[in-house]
Scaffold this motif. Structure first.
Motif, mmCIF file in Angstrom:
data_model
loop_
_atom_site.group_PDB
_atom_site.id
_atom_site.type_symbol
_atom_site.label_atom_id
_atom_site.label_comp_id
_atom_site.label_asym_id
_atom_site.label_seq_id
_atom_site.Cartn_x
_atom_site.Cartn_y
_atom_site.Cartn_z
ATOM 1 N N GLY A 58 0.806 -1.214 0.000
ATOM 2 C CA GLY A 58 0.000 0.000 0.000
ATOM 3 C C GLY A 58 0.839 1.264 0.000
ATOM 4 O O GLY A 58 0.396 2.311 -0.478
ATOM 5 N N GLN A 59 2.053 1.193 0.537
ATOM 6 C CA GLN A 59 2.912 2.368 0.578
ATOM 7 C C GLN A 59 3.299 2.809 -0.823
ATOM 8 O O GLN A 59 3.258 3.990 -1.145
ATOM 9 N N GLU A 95 1.704 1.974 -3.538
ATOM 10 C CA GLU A 95 0.466 2.364 -4.229
ATOM 11 C C GLU A 95 0.073 3.790 -3.880
ATOM 12 O O GLU A 95 -0.320 4.570 -4.757
ATOM 13 N N ALA A 96 0.191 4.137 -2.594
ATOM 14 C CA ALA A 96 -0.159 5.502 -2.186
ATOM 15 C C ALA A 96 0.773 6.504 -2.858
ATOM 16 O O ALA A 96 0.332 7.539 -3.370
ATOM 17 N N ALA A 97 2.061 6.177 -2.886
ATOM 18 C CA ALA A 97 3.033 7.088 -3.496
ATOM 19 C C ALA A 97 2.741 7.260 -4.989
ATOM 20 O O ALA A 97 2.721 8.377 -5.509
ATOM 21 N N ARG A 98 2.487 6.131 -5.667
ATOM 22 C CA ARG A 98 2.216 6.210 -7.108
ATOM 23 C C ARG A 98 0.908 6.945 -7.372
ATOM 24 O O ARG A 98 0.772 7.674 -8.352
ATOM 25 N N SER A 99 -0.092 6.751 -6.488
ATOM 26 C CA SER A 99 -1.384 7.407 -6.711
ATOM 27 C C SER A 99 -1.269 8.923 -6.571
ATOM 28 O O SER A 99 -2.133 9.659 -7.020
ATOM 29 N N LEU A 100 -0.188 9.379 -5.914
ATOM 30 C CA LEU A 100 0.045 10.829 -5.818
ATOM 31 C C LEU A 100 0.865 11.341 -7.001
ATOM 32 O O LEU A 100 1.263 12.501 -7.024
ATOM 33 N N GLY A 101 1.151 10.455 -7.945
ATOM 34 C CA GLY A 101 1.846 10.881 -9.152
ATOM 35 C C GLY A 101 3.351 10.683 -9.119
ATOM 36 O O GLY A 101 4.050 11.116 -10.024
ATOM 37 N N MET A 102 3.864 10.051 -8.043
ATOM 38 C CA MET A 102 5.316 9.848 -7.995
ATOM 39 C C MET A 102 5.731 8.801 -9.021
ATOM 40 O O MET A 102 5.029 7.813 -9.232
ATOM 41 N N ARG A 103 6.910 9.037 -9.611
ATOM 42 C CA ARG A 103 7.488 8.023 -10.487
ATOM 43 C C ARG A 103 7.978 6.865 -9.629
ATOM 44 O O ARG A 103 8.204 7.034 -8.427
ATOM 45 N N PRO A 104 8.211 5.679 -10.240
ATOM 46 C CA PRO A 104 8.692 4.545 -9.442
ATOM 47 C C PRO A 104 9.951 4.881 -8.644
ATOM 48 O O PRO A 104 10.072 4.485 -7.484
ATOM 49 N N ILE A 115 9.841 7.072 -0.270
ATOM 50 C CA ILE A 115 8.835 6.405 0.561
ATOM 51 C C ILE A 115 9.287 5.015 1.002
ATOM 52 O O ILE A 115 9.246 4.685 2.185
#
Lengths: 248, 250
Positions: free
Chosen positions: B146-147, B149-158, B165
């Motif tokens: 989930g960590q 996923e949360a980061a990616r859902s905020l638009g962060m690149r991998p 994160i």
């Protein structure tokens, strides 16, 4: 007078998703209009969370198209990261970053993704923390907050990106009953402010009161949709009736 | 009862039959011990720690790269990293040090810069990296899905999600095993003697061995052992406390 119609925020056509042999979504057509609040209900395993997660491509659709404000995001060349900055997402288990304070949670993506200055990011964060009523928790770490407070921070984190629409994936399912109200209050306020919202939920009270439209899903298809009145009070389909009788 | 009888018998035997004055002279001769100070601490223990840090830092950076390669969606990266880890976990550190010291100048026409410091960093670091890569990978995998996923859902690149994160949380989880690896490295610096040292670059073991041979007396090794103990014991205690705290926090 004909006006050039704005494309709807979310428009899904014939969406299929399979995990191996299991087809979870079997051809979904679905739309959320601007400023509309749509609640998706249905038994667990019906595919409603998968549908929601396809909207910002946390799940890769197997086939079909998803248009976000008219842009096809299933296109392999679509800029998914940019897309996600415009779609806020709230998770069942909050998924706050435990190594960062509340302020850090709200500013990190603003700074890294939107390249905002520290000052600007903190201003936006403070404003959104106030919206969810947690200004006094700004320097706390997430594990010092109750579940309800964590979820409100998670909402503020998503809002800090100033998205055009919000996705909620069972936002109150992991909460103790007495903490559900405070989260729903924040969501209700958001809806009143005109936010476009897609909410996967089991909170029928919230759906009845806040939703413009309710969508009932079962076994990977949309069984029925309509106003909360239609779907919740006068369901046409047997499956909807059975589901509602089980949870009410 | 029988077991105590054995203990008592052994104690009596040791007291009567061992040549205590001689044992004392060979292992605990105060004059020889005194002559080693303060250089044994100010120079040679310090050298040991400097070599350890060099190896640890080099190893950690390499290990991070290897761990990310092992988790990469790109097959060849995974294969290279896996091969590296398996290879260097199977080869004695001594062999790696010798290969680095003699092989690199022959193959590349240049010595590793920094003298023994460089050999320590590269030779010991390459071995440590194999172990630490596995530790880091386990740490990354222990951070809930989930960590990211949360980061990616905020638009962060991998890569942003990984470095802002995931890794900060992963490193918190793996501080105890990394500290253990550090302790192992402290001891492994004693292998560096094989590549040859100058009087000033010697580490603890080599220096003590030289003093031992000059005096035909084992006291210097006892001093070395005590200094290793003093350096590593606090660290191992620290690890145990961190592990307990980690177990409670979860």
């Amino acid at each position: 007078m004909p006006v050039a119609a704005e494309p709807p925020p979310i428009q899904i056509r014939d969406l299929h998703k399979r995990f191996g042999d299991l087809e979870v979504l079997k051809g979904i057509d679905f739309e959320v209009g601007s400023g509309e609040v749509v609640c998706v209900i249905g038994p667990s395993g019906s595919g409603k969370s998968t549908l929601l997660r396809c909207v910002n491509r946390l799940e890769e659709p197997t086939s079909g198209t998803i248009l976000i404000e008219g842009t096809d995001i299933t296109d392999p060349n679509a800029d998914v990261d940019l897309l996600r900055t415009r779609i806020g997402m709230v998770f069942q288990h909050f998924n706050l970053f435990p190594h960062l304070t509340v302020l850090g949670n709200l500013t990190i993506a603003q700074r890294k993704v939107l390249r905002r200055s520290r000052k600007e990011a903190e201003e936006v964060a403070r404003r959104n923390l106030e919206r969810v009523g947690l200004s006094d928790k700004i320097d706390q770490y997430p594990n010092h907050l109750s579940g309800g407070q964590q979820q409100r921070v998670a909402i503020a984190r998503a809002l800090s990106m100033e998205p055009e629409m919000m996705l909620f994936d069972e936002p109150t399912s992991a909460l103790d009953p007495e903490l559900i109200g405070e989260v729903l209050d924040v969501m209700r306020k958001l809806a009143e402010e005109g936010m476009t919202m897609m909410v996967v939920t089991h909170e029928m009270g919230f759906a009845r009161e806040v939703a413009d439209r309710v969508v009932f899903m079962d076994a990977g298809v949309v069984v029925e949709e309509g106003t909360p009145m239609d779907v919740l009070a006068n369901p046409k389909h047997e499956r909807t009736r059975r589901f509602l009788s089980m949870i009410l | 009862m029988g077991l105590y009888a054995v203990l008592v018998a052994a104690g009596i035997a040791a007291a009567f039959f061992a040549d205590w004055p001689r044992i004392r002279r060979i292992f605990f001769q105060t004059e020889i011990a005194r002559d080693m100070f303060p250089e044994v601490l100010t120079r040679f223990a310090v050298n040991t720690l400097v070599y350890t840090f060099a190896a640890f830092v080099f190893g950690l950076v390499l290990a991070l790269i290897l761990a990310l390669m092992r988790l990469s969606p790109v097959g060849p990266y995974r294969w290279i990293a896996t091969t590296y880890v398996e290879l260097f976990r199977s080869v004695p550190a001594l062999v790696t040090i010798l290969l680095v010291n003699y092989g690199v100048p022959l193959a590349f026409g240049t010595r590793i810069p920094g003298g023994l410091f460089g050999i320590a960093a590269v030779g010991l670091g390459m071995v440590a990296a194999a172990y630490m890569a596995e530790t880091i990978r386990a740490g990354i995998e222990a951070v809930p899905r989930g960590q990211s996923e949360a980061a990616r859902s905020l638009g962060m690149r991998p890569s942003q999600a990984m470095f802002s994160i995931i890794l900060p949380q992963a490193f918190r989880i793996i501080i105890p095993p990394l500290t253990n690896e550090f302790v192992l490295l402290i001891k492994d610096t004693s292998l560096l003697f094989v590549v040859g040292t100058t009087p000033l670059t010697r580490e603890l073991t080599k220096f003590s061995r030289d003093v031992m041979q000059e005096n035909s007396n084992a006291t210097p090794m006892v001093i070395a052992a005590l200094i290793y103990l003093v350096i590593t014991l606090p660290l191992t205690f620290l690890v145990r406390r961190l592990e307990k705290r980690g177990a409670r926090g979860r």
